[in-house]
Design an enzyme around this catalytic site. Structure first.
Site, short mmCIF file in Angstrom:
data_model
loop_
_atom_site.label_atom_id
_atom_site.label_comp_id
_atom_site.label_asym_id
_atom_site.label_seq_id
_atom_site.Cartn_x
_atom_site.Cartn_y
_atom_site.Cartn_z
N SER A 75 36.86 30.54 22.16
CA SER A 75 37.05 29.99 23.50
C SER A 75 37.50 31.12 24.42
O SER A 75 38.10 32.11 23.98
CB SER A 75 38.13 28.90 23.47
OG SER A 75 38.51 28.52 24.79
N TYR A 116 46.43 25.91 21.00
CA TYR A 116 44.98 26.10 21.18
C TYR A 116 44.67 27.56 21.46
O TYR A 116 43.78 28.15 20.83
CB TYR A 116 44.50 25.22 22.33
CG TYR A 116 42.99 25.24 22.51
CD1 TYR A 116 42.17 24.52 21.66
CD2 TYR A 116 42.40 25.98 23.52
CE1 TYR A 116 40.80 24.53 21.80
CE2 TYR A 116 41.02 26.00 23.67
CZ TYR A 116 40.23 25.28 22.82
OH TYR A 116 38.86 25.31 22.96
#
Length: 240
Positions: free
Chosen positions: A134, A147
């Protein structure tokens, strides 16, 4: 013509993972999916084998991969896409330690477990691994600790695997930016135009990059993280 290559895609039931599955089917792969959304898994194309598998459970992952490789053609591709996508955004004082650990277990340990179980089979075929990271590996929104940490770790794991498993196995990562996985998601013209590319990303933007990295067209590419974000991480933004 029967497929001569096998691919395993984790989290291939929906979103980016489903687009990757469809693209690899079009490339002639025999595709199996590891995931936990059994209802979405039931809706995959009939030729796709679905295995209900927790990405934090190494024995379950190992059994599934052994089963796939015992009954199909050589394993050429592993795509580690499954992950807990909700970054949470709780202040650190409110973030439960168990929630932190679960994200790391699924998003970071999961791809390691998959690579560990798949490596003997990938070595035989001269295969490739692609990890879906990501842009949060490179920049953060406030209070996205688990995350961001998991995706940053995944980028580092990618180059560690590439150096350790080469030359038999190539390993790369793709870091998506804003990808519209829900066609009903409401977006504005401003959302689109803030991207230097002029639009929000689509799942196929990631799937096509993954297919390239799995192919021999990228035979000299390993250990890299490819940011596919419409240019947003290169854009300087100041408060007005």
């Amino acid at each position: 013509m029967k497929p001569t290559r096998t691919a395993i895609v984790t989290g291939g039931e929906r979103g980016i993972g489903r687009a990757i599955v469809q693209t690899l089917l079009g490339e002639g792969y025999n595709v199996s999916v590891l995931g936990q959304d059994t209802s979405a898994g039931a809706g995959l194309p009939e030729q796709v084998r679905f295995y209900d598998c927790d990405m934090a459970n190494y024995p379950a992952i190992s059994r599934a991969i052994d089963s796939i490789c015992a009954s199909t053609c050589p394993l050429h591709a592993l795509v580690c896409n499954a992950g807990i996508a909700n970054p949470g955004r709780l202040p650190i004082e409110e973030l439960e330690v168990d929630d932190w650990q679960r994200v790391l277990d699924v998003n970071l340990s999961g791809p390691f477990y998959c690579a560990k179980a798949a490596t003997p089979y990938l070595r035989k075929a001269g295969g490739a691994i692609v990890n879906i990271a990501s842009t949060r590996a490179l920049q953060s929104e406030a209070n996205t600790f688990a995350y961001s940490a998991s995706k940053g770790g995944l980028v580092s794991l990618t180059h560690s695997l590439a150096v350790s498993l080469g030359p038999e196995i190539r390993v790369n990562a793709v870091s998506p930016g804003w990808i519209q996985t829900d066609p009903l998601e409401e977006t504005s013209e401003a959302d689109e135009l803030q991207h230097p590319a002029g639009r929000i990303g689509a799942p196929n933007d990631i799937a096509e990059m993954v297919a390239y990295l799995l192919s021999q067209k990228s035979g000299f590419v390993t250990g890299q993280n490819f940011v596919v974000d419409g240019g947003m991480t290169k854009k300087m933004i100041y408060a007005e």
